[in-house]
Design a protein around this motif. Structure first.
Motif, PDB file in Angstrom:
ATOM      1  N   VAL A 138      46.960  41.045  56.565  1.00 29.76           N
ATOM      2  CA  VAL A 138      47.483  40.966  55.196  1.00 29.76           C
ATOM      3  C   VAL A 138      46.958  42.116  54.334  1.00 29.76           C
ATOM      4  CG1 VAL A 138      47.609  39.542  53.106  1.00 29.76           C
ATOM      5  CG2 VAL A 138      47.725  38.465  55.358  1.00 29.76           C
ATOM      6  N   ASN A 139      45.648  42.361  54.402  1.00 30.11           N
ATOM      7  CA  ASN A 139      45.030  43.410  53.590  1.00 30.11           C
ATOM      8  C   ASN A 139      44.989  44.703  54.382  1.00 30.11           C
ATOM      9  OD1 ASN A 139      43.488  45.041  51.945  1.00 30.11           O
ATOM     10  ND2 ASN A 139      41.600  43.924  52.247  1.00 30.11           N
ATOM     11  N   LYS A 140      45.683  45.707  53.864  1.00 27.37           N
ATOM     12  CA  LYS A 140      45.708  46.987  54.557  1.00 27.37           C
ATOM     13  C   LYS A 140      44.998  48.097  53.785  1.00 27.37           C
ATOM     14  CE  LYS A 140      49.992  46.055  57.078  1.00 27.37           C
ATOM     15  NZ  LYS A 140      49.614  44.721  57.364  1.00 27.37           N
ATOM     16  N   ASP A 141      44.669  47.843  52.496  1.00 29.22           N
ATOM     17  CA  ASP A 141      44.185  48.999  51.742  1.00 29.22           C
ATOM     18  C   ASP A 141      43.259  48.745  50.557  1.00 29.22           C
ATOM     19  OD1 ASP A 141      45.970  47.812  50.062  1.00 29.22           O
ATOM     20  OD2 ASP A 141      47.275  49.546  49.842  1.00 29.22           O
ATOM     21  N   PHE A 142      42.687  47.556  50.364  1.00 29.65           N
ATOM     22  CA  PHE A 142      41.816  47.379  49.203  1.00 29.65           C
ATOM     23  C   PHE A 142      40.506  46.700  49.586  1.00 29.65           C
ATOM     24  CE2 PHE A 142      43.195  43.031  49.324  1.00 29.65           C
ATOM     25  CZ  PHE A 142      42.138  42.325  48.754  1.00 29.65           C
ATOM     26  N   LEU A 143      39.518  46.905  48.735  1.00 27.11           N
ATOM     27  CA  LEU A 143      38.242  46.195  48.812  1.00 27.11           C
ATOM     28  C   LEU A 143      37.858  45.751  47.414  1.00 27.11           C
ATOM     29  CD1 LEU A 143      36.080  48.471  51.153  1.00 27.11           C
ATOM     30  CD2 LEU A 143      36.721  46.093  51.589  1.00 27.11           C
ATOM     31  N   PRO A 144      37.183  44.606  47.282  1.00 34.08           N
ATOM     32  CA  PRO A 144      36.628  44.252  45.972  1.00 34.08           C
ATOM     33  C   PRO A 144      35.242  44.880  45.824  1.00 34.08           C
ATOM     34  CG  PRO A 144      36.293  42.451  47.503  1.00 34.08           C
ATOM     35  CD  PRO A 144      37.021  43.535  48.260  1.00 34.08           C
ATOM     36  N   VAL A 145      34.902  45.319  44.633  1.00 31.84           N
ATOM     37  CA  VAL A 145      33.525  45.736  44.373  1.00 31.84           C
ATOM     38  C   VAL A 145      32.679  44.465  44.369  1.00 31.84           C
ATOM     39  CG1 VAL A 145      31.951  46.638  42.608  1.00 31.84           C
ATOM     40  CG2 VAL A 145      34.115  47.807  43.064  1.00 31.84           C
ATOM     41  N   PRO A 146      31.595  44.406  45.153  1.00 31.07           N
ATOM     42  CA  PRO A 146      30.763  43.198  45.165  1.00 31.07           C
ATOM     43  C   PRO A 146      30.319  42.841  43.746  1.00 31.07           C
ATOM     44  CG  PRO A 146      30.133  44.652  46.950  1.00 31.07           C
ATOM     45  CD  PRO A 146      31.099  45.414  46.094  1.00 31.07           C
ATOM     46  N   SER A 147      30.595  41.599  43.359  1.00 27.71           N
ATOM     47  CA  SER A 147      30.373  41.182  41.971  1.00 27.71           C
ATOM     48  C   SER A 147      29.966  39.715  41.911  1.00 27.71           C
ATOM     49  CB  SER A 147      31.673  41.331  41.159  1.00 27.71           C
ATOM     50  OG  SER A 147      32.228  42.610  41.287  1.00 27.71           O
ATOM     51  N   VAL A 148      29.248  39.386  40.848  1.00 24.98           N
ATOM     52  CA  VAL A 148      28.911  37.991  40.555  1.00 24.98           C
ATOM     53  C   VAL A 148      29.286  37.719  39.105  1.00 24.98           C
ATOM     54  CG1 VAL A 148      27.056  36.295  40.319  1.00 24.98           C
ATOM     55  CG2 VAL A 148      27.030  37.906  42.235  1.00 24.98           C
ATOM     56  N   PHE A 149      30.103  36.693  38.897  1.00 25.18           N
ATOM     57  CA  PHE A 149      30.472  36.248  37.555  1.00 25.18           C
ATOM     58  C   PHE A 149      29.977  34.814  37.383  1.00 25.18           C
ATOM     59  CE2 PHE A 149      33.590  39.424  38.704  1.00 25.18           C
ATOM     60  CZ  PHE A 149      33.783  40.157  37.534  1.00 25.18           C
ATOM     61  N   VAL A 150      29.321  34.541  36.271  1.00 22.97           N
ATOM     62  CA  VAL A 150      28.950  33.165  35.931  1.00 22.97           C
ATOM     63  C   VAL A 150      29.928  32.724  34.862  1.00 22.97           C
ATOM     64  CG1 VAL A 150      27.158  31.649  35.026  1.00 22.97           C
ATOM     65  CG2 VAL A 150      26.522  33.570  36.498  1.00 22.97           C
ATOM     66  N   VAL A 151      30.639  31.618  35.126  1.00 21.04           N
ATOM     67  CA  VAL A 151      31.677  31.158  34.194  1.00 21.04           C
ATOM     68  C   VAL A 151      31.472  29.689  33.840  1.00 21.04           C
ATOM     69  CG1 VAL A 151      33.352  32.838  35.046  1.00 21.04           C
ATOM     70  CG2 VAL A 151      33.325  30.566  36.020  1.00 21.04           C
ATOM     71  N   ASP A 152      31.913  29.334  32.628  1.00 22.22           N
ATOM     72  CA  ASP A 152      31.827  27.931  32.224  1.00 22.22           C
ATOM     73  C   ASP A 152      33.061  27.169  32.705  1.00 22.22           C
ATOM     74  OD1 ASP A 152      33.914  28.475  30.426  1.00 22.22           O
ATOM     75  OD2 ASP A 152      32.621  28.518  28.666  1.00 22.22           O
ATOM     76  N   THR A 153      33.148  25.896  32.372  1.00 24.44           N
ATOM     77  CA  THR A 153      34.249  25.071  32.882  1.00 24.44           C
ATOM     78  C   THR A 153      35.597  25.428  32.256  1.00 24.44           C
ATOM     79  OG1 THR A 153      33.673  23.359  31.277  1.00 24.44           O
ATOM     80  CG2 THR A 153      32.797  23.106  33.511  1.00 24.44           C
ATOM     81  N   GLU A 154      35.571  26.227  31.199  1.00 22.43           N
ATOM     82  CA  GLU A 154      36.820  26.718  30.609  1.00 22.43           C
ATOM     83  C   GLU A 154      37.248  28.043  31.243  1.00 22.43           C
ATOM     84  OE1 GLU A 154      38.575  24.986  28.231  1.00 22.43           O
ATOM     85  OE2 GLU A 154      37.081  23.455  28.677  1.00 22.43           O
ATOM     86  N   GLY A 155      36.392  28.571  32.142  1.00 17.51           N
ATOM     87  CA  GLY A 155      36.707  29.835  32.788  1.00 17.51           C
ATOM     88  C   GLY A 155      36.292  31.051  31.989  1.00 17.51           C
ATOM     89  N   VAL A 156      35.437  30.862  30.988  1.00 17.53           N
ATOM     90  CA  VAL A 156      34.956  31.991  30.179  1.00 17.53           C
ATOM     91  C   VAL A 156      33.740  32.609  30.861  1.00 17.53           C
ATOM     92  CG1 VAL A 156      33.987  32.674  27.941  1.00 17.53           C
ATOM     93  CG2 VAL A 156      35.836  30.982  28.049  1.00 17.53           C
ATOM     94  N   ILE A 157      33.743  33.926  30.955  1.00 22.81           N
ATOM     95  CA  ILE A 157      32.649  34.647  31.615  1.00 22.81           C
ATOM     96  C   ILE A 157      31.419  34.655  30.716  1.00 22.81           C
ATOM     97  CG2 ILE A 157      31.887  36.863  32.576  1.00 22.81           C
ATOM     98  CD1 ILE A 157      34.898  37.468  33.094  1.00 22.81           C
ATOM     99  N   LEU A 158      30.305  34.135  31.246  1.00 22.01           N
ATOM    100  CA  LEU A 158      29.044  34.077  30.512  1.00 22.01           C
ATOM    101  C   LEU A 158      28.100  35.207  30.924  1.00 22.01           C
ATOM    102  CD1 LEU A 158      28.401  30.245  30.954  1.00 22.01           C
ATOM    103  CD2 LEU A 158      29.556  31.381  29.041  1.00 22.01           C
ATOM    104  N   PHE A 159      28.252  35.680  32.147  1.00 16.09           N
ATOM    105  CA  PHE A 159      27.382  36.728  32.692  1.00 16.09           C
ATOM    106  C   PHE A 159      28.117  37.389  33.851  1.00 16.09           C
ATOM    107  CE2 PHE A 159      24.519  37.977  36.138  1.00 16.09           C
ATOM    108  CZ  PHE A 159      23.646  38.828  35.486  1.00 16.09           C
ATOM    109  N   GLU A 160      27.822  38.672  34.069  1.00 15.78           N
ATOM    110  CA  GLU A 160      28.395  39.343  35.231  1.00 15.78           C
ATOM    111  C   GLU A 160      27.432  40.402  35.760  1.00 15.78           C
ATOM    112  OE1 GLU A 160      31.275  42.718  33.249  1.00 15.78           O
ATOM    113  OE2 GLU A 160      32.049  40.667  33.354  1.00 15.78           O
TER     114      GLU A 160
END
Length: 198
Positions: free
Chosen positions: A153-175
């Motif tokens: 399925v994936n032929k050409d992309f990578l994600p940059v290794p990342s950590v996101f901390v999110v609340d139950t509303e999906g709002v990013i609190l830390f990254e």
């Protein structure tokens, strides 16, 4: 007035499109920021079932990890370290979810290899990592391995290794985002962040 509205429309369209494109390199990414709401996508679980990210995040505050794949030794070390502190993460009121371009079948292999009990999800098409603004064009020498591990399925992309901390509303609190895939957030720093976000 029309000119002002047009400028605003173009500005917002550019920002929205920046999060939905694949950057040329890891240093060219344009990630979501603290305070922004994460996008909702339907991903595949290790059992190959559809899972809506918003359903999972809505249940509990979340440490959302993006990793390159189970073929990456740095990712495997990071996942194993997360597994070792998972009880402490849970005690702080958070769950761990890790996302990669690997296929559902390969997530199962990673679960066993890294002794992972937390949720692994497949983003083989890269829709979620692109919406987060952290996907980039994979260097040529990675294309065959990502193709194999995503079952073609994936032929050409990578994600940059990342950590996101999110609340139950999906709002990013830390990254924590590092274009250098060898650099990952330490377990100690992550636990300290979770304690201080209360």
């Amino acid at each position: 007035m029309k000119k002002t509205l047009f400028i605003l429309f173009v500005t917002f369209s550019t920002i929205a499109n920046a999060q939905n494109t694949v950057a040329n390199t890891a240093t060219d990414i344009s990630p979501l920021l603290i305070g922004e709401k994460i996008p909702n996508q339907t991903l595949k679980s290790a059992e190959n079932k559809d899972v809506r990210l918003s359903d999972l995040v809505g249940k509990k505050k979340t440490v959302l990890v993006f990793y390159r794949g189970g073929w990456c030794p740095y990712c495997n070390l990071h996942l194993a370290n997360l597994a070792q502190i998972e009880d402490q993460v849970l005690a702080e009121g958070y769950q761990v979810i890790a996302v990669s371009p690997d296929s559902a079948e390969n997530l199962k292999i990673t679960e066993g290899k890294d002794k992972v009990k937390y949720t692994l999800l497949s983003d083989s098409k890269g829709e979620l990592s692109s919406a987060f603004g952290i996907s980039y064009k994979a260097p040529q020498n990675y294309k065959s391995v990502i193709n194999v591990h995503s079952n073609g399925v994936n032929k050409d992309f990578l994600p940059v290794p990342s950590v996101f901390v999110v609340d139950t509303e999906g709002v990013i609190l830390f990254e924590y985002i590092s274009p250098d895939y060898k650099n990952r957030i330490s377990s100690e720093l992550l636990l300290s962040v979770l304690k201080n976000l209360k």
